[in-house]
Design an enzyme around this catalytic site. Structure first.
Site, short mmCIF file in Angstrom:
data_model
loop_
_atom_site.label_atom_id
_atom_site.label_comp_id
_atom_site.label_asym_id
_atom_site.label_seq_id
_atom_site.Cartn_x
_atom_site.Cartn_y
_atom_site.Cartn_z
N ASP A 76 -5.81 -6.97 5.54
CA ASP A 76 -5.73 -7.92 4.73
C ASP A 76 -5.87 -9.37 5.48
O ASP A 76 -5.11 -10.36 5.32
CB ASP A 76 -4.04 -7.75 4.71
CG ASP A 76 -3.25 -7.63 5.74
OD1 ASP A 76 -3.88 -7.52 6.91
OD2 ASP A 76 -1.98 -7.79 5.87
N ASP A 78 -5.96 -2.84 -3.28
CA ASP A 78 -7.30 -3.11 -3.46
C ASP A 78 -6.90 -4.47 -4.61
O ASP A 78 -7.81 -5.49 -4.38
CB ASP A 78 -8.21 -2.41 -4.21
CG ASP A 78 -8.49 -1.22 -2.98
OD1 ASP A 78 -8.19 -1.65 -1.68
OD2 ASP A 78 -9.12 -0.30 -3.20
N ASN A 84 0.77 -1.12 0.05
CA ASN A 84 -0.04 -0.03 -0.04
C ASN A 84 0.93 1.37 -0.12
O ASN A 84 0.62 2.39 -0.73
CB ASN A 84 -0.92 0.12 1.27
CG ASN A 84 -2.28 -0.71 1.04
OD1 ASN A 84 -2.66 -0.76 -0.08
ND2 ASN A 84 -2.80 -1.25 2.04
#
Length: 230
Positions: free
Chosen positions: A148, A122, A113
């Site tokens: 996650d 995503d 990320n």
């Protein structure tokens, strides 16, 4: 959607009130033609009421599904998964069934990320979800618990069969290279598995699978530390 349900409730209330008024009027009418006309109007409103009730039930069912589903991946969310887990364990207690719960946590997902952005994150989550769905049976349950973290519930499965299934999924994910723009990302995940039977409780089962997953993650970190030290 909530406004639609509210408007539908208003329509249902108005139809019920109209039907009640017509029924009251019909009792006081002596003319056969008037009674027949009132009866036809009552039937028309009754059919309309039935349609409105069906629409209301469909909308409520849709909202219930939304409340149980992760909007990004389409998997069950934590609430939906816990509801299914409770139902499965109740069946296990009744019919002496066994199965497997696996907890999964992606390794270094924050780094993905931070480096490539949340859109990339995503895509990783959706890819993981597709792998898990593809490699489990229709009777099993796959969930994104948040962030996650994922879970897989293999229903009515023996330990050996369930362990083999989870190992295949783990191998698939841990050997995956996902292309993001001009980058190739190597995906990794830590798995913890725990069997359930007719004596299992929801809290203890989740805790045991979660502990097993964190043990796997710790062993990975310790191995990396030893390798770096050498």
């Amino acid at each position: 959607m909530f406004d639609n349900v509210k408007n539908n409730d208003t329509q249902v209330s108005e139809l019920v009130a109209s039907i009640c008024r017509l029924a009251s009027c019909m009792e006081g009418r002596g003319d056969a033609a008037q009674r027949e006309e009132t009866l036809h109007e009552t039937l028309r409103l009754t059919y309309k009421l039935e349609e409105a009730l069906n629409q209301r039930n469909e909308r409520i069912a849709y909202l219930d599904r939304l409340a149980m589903t992760d909007s990004l991946t389409g998997l069950l969310n934590r609430r939906g998964f816990q509801a299914e887990l409770q139902r499965v364990l109740a069946s296990a207690r009744r019919f002496k069934e066994t199965g497997i719960l696996a907890y999964i946590d992606l390794d270094d997902f924050k780094q993905i990320n931070d480096t490539f952005g949340h859109a990339c994150g995503d895509e990783v989550l959706c890819h993981i979800a597709r792998v898990m769905e593809r490699m489990t049976r229709g009777m099993d349950y796959v969930a994104r618990l948040g962030g996650d973290e994922f879970a897989i519930l293999l229903v009515r499965s023996q330990w050996q069969d369930g362990e083999r299934c989870i190992e295949k999924i783990a191998h698939e994910i841990n050997s995956t290279t996902l292309r993001w723009q001009e980058h190739l990302l190597s995906l990794k995940a830590s798995f913890g598995i725990q069997t359930y039977d007719h004596n299992s409780s929801t809290t203890n089962l989740i805790s045991a699978a979660d502990d097993a997953m964190y043990l796997t993650k710790k062993l990975k970190r310790d191995k990396c530390t030893l390798s770096a030290a050498e």
